[in-house]
Design a protein around this motif. Structure first.
Motif, mmCIF file in Angstrom:
data_model
loop_
_atom_site.group_PDB
_atom_site.id
_atom_site.type_symbol
_atom_site.label_atom_id
_atom_site.label_comp_id
_atom_site.label_asym_id
_atom_site.label_seq_id
_atom_site.Cartn_x
_atom_site.Cartn_y
_atom_site.Cartn_z
ATOM 1 N N ARG A 226 0.836 -1.207 0.000
ATOM 2 C CA ARG A 226 0.000 0.000 0.000
ATOM 3 C C ARG A 226 0.870 1.256 0.000
ATOM 4 O O ARG A 226 0.592 2.220 -0.730
ATOM 5 C CB ARG A 226 -0.941 0.004 1.208
ATOM 6 N N THR A 229 2.455 1.691 -3.420
ATOM 7 C CA THR A 229 1.468 2.154 -4.397
ATOM 8 C C THR A 229 1.186 3.643 -4.218
ATOM 9 O O THR A 229 1.109 4.397 -5.196
ATOM 10 C CB THR A 229 0.168 1.346 -4.256
ATOM 11 N N LEU A 230 1.044 4.084 -2.984
ATOM 12 C CA LEU A 230 0.808 5.510 -2.720
ATOM 13 C C LEU A 230 2.012 6.348 -3.147
ATOM 14 O O LEU A 230 1.861 7.419 -3.753
ATOM 15 C CB LEU A 230 0.518 5.730 -1.234
ATOM 16 N N PHE A 233 2.474 7.219 -6.887
ATOM 17 C CA PHE A 233 1.667 8.336 -7.395
ATOM 18 C C PHE A 233 2.551 9.553 -7.664
ATOM 19 O O PHE A 233 2.404 10.236 -8.685
ATOM 20 C CB PHE A 233 0.582 8.684 -6.362
ATOM 21 N N CYS A 353 -0.331 -1.399 -8.964
ATOM 22 C CA CYS A 353 0.545 -0.383 -8.376
ATOM 23 C C CYS A 353 0.758 0.768 -9.361
ATOM 24 O O CYS A 353 0.756 1.945 -8.993
ATOM 25 C CB CYS A 353 1.871 -1.033 -7.998
ATOM 26 N N SER A 356 -1.739 3.783 -9.692
ATOM 27 C CA SER A 356 -1.514 4.952 -8.846
ATOM 28 C C SER A 356 -0.552 5.925 -9.521
ATOM 29 O O SER A 356 -0.761 7.150 -9.494
ATOM 30 C CB SER A 356 -0.948 4.509 -7.491
ATOM 31 N N HIS A 357 0.500 5.390 -10.126
ATOM 32 C CA HIS A 357 1.464 6.210 -10.860
ATOM 33 C C HIS A 357 0.759 7.011 -11.948
ATOM 34 O O HIS A 357 1.002 8.212 -12.131
ATOM 35 C CB HIS A 357 2.515 5.286 -11.469
ATOM 36 N N ILE A 359 -2.500 7.798 -12.228
ATOM 37 C CA ILE A 359 -3.406 8.827 -11.699
ATOM 38 C C ILE A 359 -2.602 10.084 -11.399
ATOM 39 O O ILE A 359 -3.024 11.211 -11.694
ATOM 40 C CB ILE A 359 -4.139 8.316 -10.442
#
Length: 416
Positions: A226, A229-230, A233, A353, A356-357, A359
């Motif tokens: 998590r 993944t965050l 971004f 994963c 997120s990048h 977005i």
């Protein structure tokens, strides 16, 4: 006996090299082409009368579509192999560039450069190529192999940007986009090479694993996944903003014409060394620590560049340092996912994963245009990229990178 089995499943160096070369060529075409989109903002605006916000939205949309399509593209490659996925993606990418070349209005540009290009990129970049490379490499060499492919893929940015700049200035927008579409079609068959080693020797590295549903549920509950993944971004947010808006920003700073294209090409050139170096570092140090330092270096570089006076020398130095930290996050992030969860479902897990990048990429490209139209300045976005990088660094250092144990699937006993 064990020596014989190992030899049977061993990966020949020539096969490994072929897969790395094919992966680098595919990435070179796809990533190199999409890195040129920032060069079209001014021409689309002046020649076709389209608002900067709309052009930025079309470029941003392909990042978002890429992100949402990536888990599906990765899962398809995991199940059916890379060849059909790469062929479909290259064709769709080329179609999107063709539509953008003849687009008379904003909606057509959004369909071409936004929707079709986004689907095409998802099938021809990291989520499909790196898992194929990761499956042929040993655990010790995996990070290095992924770094080599990412470094080789950067050659496209070095070559494509001056090529597109020259064709656009001499022949116009449409011709340059059609040339790029033709180049995408040329790499469509290379997915076959990625599959040459897709199934041979994989069992040496990992035992049978659980179905994707089980592994994905485990990944969602994993705190490190998590955080990774965050943090990813931020990578998308920073890179998309700079790649899309740096040429126009330098024009506003009264820099020489063409310096923006030179800066993007330099980023690609230094990214070749940076991606290789990050892959090398990821094989010798804990990958999440390397990622944390990478985001810190990026943030300091961006903040310093924004605050200092703009000169040709400062732009070149900024481009060089950014290039060294540009796509090194990708082999490190995918390698970390593989280390924790294995390679069997790497395409799917990295794809989620990577969403997120993307977005972040969408917001970086689109908000840059929106904020500029509203305020006449990019200042807020430069400040946001610095803040986001500092947050990402703090998210990566505490990640737990121990491999998880996933219940294996055991075959049913054969009936008598």
């Amino acid at each position: 006996m064990s020596t014989t089995i190992r030899k049977r499943f061993a990966v020949p160096l020539s096969q490994t090299t072929l897969v790395i070369i094919a992966g680098a060529l595919i990435l070179s075409a796809a990533m190199g082409i999409r890195q040129t989109f920032g060069l079209f903002i001014g021409p689309f605006s002046f020649d076709r009368g389209l608002p900067v916000t709309l052009i930025a939205f079309a470029i941003a949309l392909h990042n978002l579509v890429w992100g949402f399509a990536q888990p599906f593209a990765g899962a398809a490659a995991d199940r059916y192999g890379s060849a059909p996925v790469v062929a479909f993606g290259a064709t769709t990418f080329a179609a999107g560039l063709g539509v953008a070349a003849v687009a008379p209005s904003g909606p057509m540009l959004i369909v071409g450069m936004g929707l079709l290009v986004g689907i095409g990129v998802s099938c021809t970049t990291f989520g499909v190529v790196l898992p194929a490379v990761g499956r042929i490499a040993s655990t010790e060499k995996r990070s290095m192999a992924m770094g080599l492919v990412s470094a080789g893929g950067s050659a496209g940015q070095v070559l494509m940007i001056p090529l597109v700049q020259s064709i656009r200035l001499n022949s116009g927008i449409a011709t340059s986009l059609f040339v790029l579409a033709f180049l995408m079609l040329l790499i469509a068959p290379l997915g076959i090479v990625l599959d040459r080693r897709a199934n041979v020797g994989t069992q040496v590295h990992e035992p049978p694993v659980a179905p994707l549903r089980t592994v994905f549920a485990q990944a969602v509950r994993h705190r490190g996944y998590r955080l990774l993944t965050l943090g990813f971004f931020t990578c998308g947010f920073q890179l998309a903003f700079i790649a899309t808006h740096l040429p126009e920003y330098l024009t506003l700073c009264h820099m020489p014409v063409g310096l923006g294209a030179t800066a993007l090409a330099l980023i690609g050139l230094f990214n070749m060394a940076g991606s290789w170096a990050c892959g090398w570092l990821g094989g010798r140090f804990r990958q999440h620590h390397v990622l944390g330092w990478l985001y810190l270096i990026r943030s300091v570089t961006i903040g310093t560049f924004f605050l200092l006076p703009k000169t040709s020398a400062s732009v070149v130095i900024f481009a060089a340092v950014m290039g060294l930290t540009w796509l090194g996050t990708v082999p490190l992030t995918s390698g970390l996912v593989a280390k924790v969860f294995g390679t069997r479902h790497l395409g799917s897990l990295f794809g989620v994963c990577f969403l997120s990048h993307q977005i972040g990429s969408f917001l970086g490209a689109w908000l840059g245009g929106l904020v500029f139209d509203l305020t006449g300045s990019y200042s807020l976005l430069w400040e946001a990229t610095v803040a986001a990088g500092l947050i990402a660094a703090m998210l990566h250092f505490p990640i737990d990178d121990k491999a998880v144990s996933t219940p294996a699937v055991h075959p049913e006993p054969a009936s008598a």
